[in-house]
Write an enzyme that holds these catalytic residues in place. Structure first.
Site, PDB file in Angstrom:
ATOM      1  N   HIS A 133      42.784  39.491  37.456  1.00 48.70           N
ATOM      2  CA  HIS A 133      41.480  39.934  36.732  1.00 48.70           C
ATOM      3  C   HIS A 133      41.919  40.999  35.574  1.00 48.70           C
ATOM      4  CE1 HIS A 133      38.902  36.878  38.533  1.00 48.70           C
ATOM      5  NE2 HIS A 133      39.196  37.397  39.722  1.00 48.70           N
ATOM      6  N   CYS A 181      42.081  38.335  31.561  1.00 44.37           N
ATOM      7  CA  CYS A 181      40.557  38.083  30.856  1.00 44.37           C
ATOM      8  C   CYS A 181      40.529  39.403  29.833  1.00 44.37           C
ATOM      9  CB  CYS A 181      39.556  38.052  31.633  1.00 44.37           C
ATOM     10  SG  CYS A 181      37.885  37.895  30.629  1.00 44.37           S
TER      11      CYS A 181
END
Length: 810
Positions: free
Chosen positions: A411, A460
């Site tokens: 992440h 991301c």
């Protein structure tokens, strides 16, 4: 032998037909072979493909074995791997036939080349072949065999050259009944350079002569490139341009025009000029692509700081364009003093959606980087402290001229131009305080005067609404050696390809096809971006973004030259080995007379597999197994998957059971994760369960075992590091750093995968190595080559958006 490395598509139709007949049986045939080759993911056949093979028996000329071989050929299965699988299924007839056939195969390694020379000159045509001993050569001019003394040797010598020697030549290489022909080569006579232009084409005679050669050029990115090759010929000449020996089919005139050049257009250009009778090549023109447009005025540096005056310094003298000077000096090959890579992958987040792809992605990237002589560190599932310590260890190994590469999968987010990597223990509403800023790491890398800094961020890049702090990284230096490869663009997400067992990220699926190319890093990543752009499933969702100020042609494949810092290079090798030594193989003797062996294999830098096998047992003992228990709480072990009979059941999807105990000697496998959190020596208990032939009750014996601190547990990544570490050259004596040895396969998890796409199963394999001693390896050995889906399969996969029931954002 090199011949074993070629694809089975190189086999003749006769050989394939013979193999197919051998495989068209039910006891030991094509089904068993299909099962054996499935260990390599790209060669695994789906149920539909196996059914298609089976249905071939309904056709009179159909052959299931031939259909399977055709599929393996399409997927570039090597002869070596085919032979290995045939041996695994114990198909002795096919093994003997394939071994004999390949041993007798003749291959042309060097074909004769067309040449031209003047009357009285000398021409040598060469045909180099590889095959069994005692190859015979026959040269022909047209259909006429050449019977002179060189006509039966690999080199045909024509001297002195006369008009009778003009024509087309070919060489036949044979051994017994096997033979092969070379390509045709043409020998032509030309007039000497001193001949007058008018004497070249007397009357209606044919001829060809280049009167204007293409010239080397130095142009800037975005400028136009113009090269010209002009010839006099009868019949009229035709033109074909070549760039770095590759044909340019769209350029077939005497002028080569490229309106907007990029760094991909640099290199060597040649023009082939030909007509019905003659062919000639132009001189080579070298094209250098500079960073920006520069006028023909003097080279001037201007300091435009707020508090400074403009200062003009002419480097090359008035009227000299530096790019013109560059054109006369071909660029020197770049090299690294060493190559170091840190791969971090986070999957099992405590407070966020867990990811699937990082384990396979980092495995494949690790294998590829190690093929290019990178010292790779691969760590899985790190918390905040462990990530900080791992980065500090990584920085300790950087030095002047070293290539440093950081890959993160997990992440992440991006705020105000800064990228942040999220540890697995980040809270639900994390901010920059809980994460690592990539730009801060870059600042610290620049302090080491590295030769190349590459960041591959597979995560991301959405904005984090919980973080309003504007982080101010340290001031970056103008080093012109920085490359950022983002898996997706700003304010967008990165995606995974969800499979049955092991998932892959879109970014790595395409990167692995290009990363080993001998191209400038930015050119390589540009091609990856183009490949991703052709994939239907990513269009409008994920696009690679490249940011770079790299001014030199530096490639990940550049060689390592250690003359300037051999001492620090040796120290880095030592550090890597010390931090990745596996425990010594143990033999335990129990009171009942049973001997148990403990073996160890590294799946990651911080993940280890322990397996037990029974070496000896008395005849009166009918059943016996050795199980592991009582592990320390520091490490992570799934008790439901411990002491399993297969690696897959033990949770290891990447290791394959090879060069380990045979099926007659069962083994039990236990997978240990999070070794970086081990605070003391690794201790556990071996519990022996056995039953005597005259007893129904099971008996147990226990022995405690201590194996020290394996792999990266020696580094104590769980402990805080000082804010700034001293240089690598000054700290080698007392500091060991993360690294890889021949016993270690390093992997990392994949970043912020925001969605899942369901595809067919793909499992990557790696061979575990048994350790019989704890010696330190001076030089890391390359891992097993990455076994993964070929790029063509990624493009050709039938993606259907209707199948994406779990397509969501994290």
């Amino acid at each position: 032998m090199e011949v074993w490395k070629v694809s089975i598509a190189a086999l003749s139709e006769e050989v394939l037909a013979r193999l197919s007949k051998m495989l068209d049986n039910s006891t030991c045939g094509w089904r068993q072979l299909a099962s054996a080759v499935s260990e390599e993911p790209k060669l695994r056949c789906s149920e539909g493909e196996l059914t298609s093979c089976s249905l071939q028996v309904l056709s009179a000329a159909g052959s299931p074995g031939r259909t399977l071989l055709a599929r393996l050929a399409d997927r570039s299965c090597s002869l070596d791997f085919l032979l290995q699988c045939l041996r695994k299924v114990d198909h002795q007839e096919a093994v003997r036939y394939l071994t004999t056939t390949v041993a007798e195969t003749i291959r042309i390694m060097v074909h004769p080349q067309s040449q031209q020379a003047t009357v009285g000159g000398r021409v040598v045509l060469t045909c180099g072949a590889a095959g069994p001993p005692g190859l015979s050569y026959q040269w022909f001019r047209g259909k006429e065999e050449i019977l002179d003394e060189t006509g039966c040797t690999p080199e045909l010598v024509l001297c002195p050259l006369s008009p009778v020697h003009q024509g087309h030549y070919i060489c036949r290489v044979n051994h017994g009944e096997n033979f092969i022909f070379s390509q045709w080569a043409q020998v032509r006579l030309v007039h000497s350079a001193g001949s007058s232009p008018g004497s070249l084409f007397p009357g209606s005679a044919s001829g060809l002569r280049i009167i204007h050669q293409p010239q080397s050029r130095a142009v800037s990115e975005g400028d136009s490139l113009f090269l010209e090759c002009k010839a006099e010929a009868n019949p009229p000449a035709q033109y074909e341009w070549y760039h770095n020996t590759v044909p340019m089919p769209q350029h077939k005139t005497r002028s080569l025009k490229i309106p907007c050049v990029t760094t991909a257009h640099r290199g060597q250009y040649k023009c082939k000029v030909f007509n019905f009778y003659h062919e000639v090549w132009s001189d080579t023109a070298t094209v250098i692509i500079g960073p920006s447009s520069i006028t023909d005025a003097s080279w001037v540096e201007v300091d435009r700081g707020l508090d400074s005056q403009e200062v003009h310094r002419s480097t090359f003298g008035p009227g000299i364009n530096p790019l013109q000077k560059m054109a006369n000096q071909p660029p020197l090959a770049k090299h690294a003093t060493d190559k170091v890579a840190l791969l971090i992958g986070n999957m099992n987040y405590l407070y966020h959606t867990q990811l699937s792809a990082p384990i396979a992605d980092v495995h494949e990237l690790t294998n590829l980087l190690r093929q290019m002589d990178f010292k790779v560190v691969s760590l899985l599932d790190l918390n905040w402290q462990e990530m900080h310590s791992a980065v500090t260890e990584f920085l300790m190994l950087l030095d002047k001229g070293v290539y440093g590469l950081l890959y993160f999968a997990g992440h992440g987010y991006e705020n105000y131009g800064n990228s942040f990597m999220v540890p697995i223990d980040a809270p639900a509403s994390y901010t920059s305080e809980h994460c690592l800023c990539v730009q801060n790491i870059l600042t610290r890398m620049q302090e080491k005067k590295t030769g190349l800094n590459v960041f591959l961020l597979d995560m991301c890049r959405k904005r984090n609404p919980n973080d309003d702090v504007i982080v101010q990284p340290g001031l970056l230096k103008v080093t012109a050696n920085i490359v950022f490869g983002y898996a997706t663009c700003v304010d967008a997400e990165a995606y995974e390809v969800k499979r049955e067992d092991v998932s892959n990220g879109i970014f790595i699926n395409f990167l692995k096809q290009r990363v080993c190319e001998d191209e400038k890093v930015t050119v390589m990543l540009d091609r990856v971006a183009e490949d991703m752009g052709r994939c239907v499933i990513t269009r409008g969702r994920q696009a690679l973004e490249l940011r770079s100020n790299l001014s030199e042609r530096r490639s990940l494949t550049d060689k390592i030259q250690t003359a300037e810092c051999s001492a620090s290079y040796s120290a880095r090798n030592l550090q890597w080995a010390v931090a990745h030594v596996l425990p010594t193989s143990h033999h335990l003797q129990f009171d009942c007379g049973v001997t148990v062996q403990l073996g160890f294999a590294a799946e990651f830098s911080n993940v280890m597999v322990i397996y037990t096998r029974i070496l000896e047992k008395p005849k009166e003992i009918v059943s016996c197994s050795a199980q592991l228990t009582d592990f320390p709480q520091d490490v992570d072990i799934d008790l439901k998957k411990s002491n399993q009979e297969t690696l897959l059941e033990a949770g290891s999807l990447l290791l394959i059971k090879e060069n380990l105990p045979s099926p007659e000697v069962p083994s039990l496998y236990t997978r240990i994760r999070s070794l970086q959190r081990l605070r003391k020596e690794l201790t556990f208990t071996v519990c022996l369960h056995y039953t005597y032939s005259n007893m129904d009750e099971e008996v147990q014996e226990r022995q405690p075992v201590t194996v020290g601190k394996p792999l990266v547990s020696k580094l104590n990544l769980h402990e805080p590091r000082p804010p700034r570490a001293c240089s690598a050259s000054s700290s080698f004596e007392g500091f060991t750093s993360v690294g890889s040895s021949s016993n270690t396969s390093l992997y990392d998890a994949q970043p912020g995968r925001e969605s899942f796409i369901t595809l067919t199963s793909s499992r990557t394999a790696n061979i575990p190595e048994e350790t019989d001693s704890s010696e330190i390896f001076e030089t890391p050995k390359p891992l097993v080559a990455s076994k993964s889906l070929p790029h063509s399969q990624v493009d050709d996969t039938n993606y259907k958006f209707s199948d994406m029931y779990n397509f969501h954002s994290y």
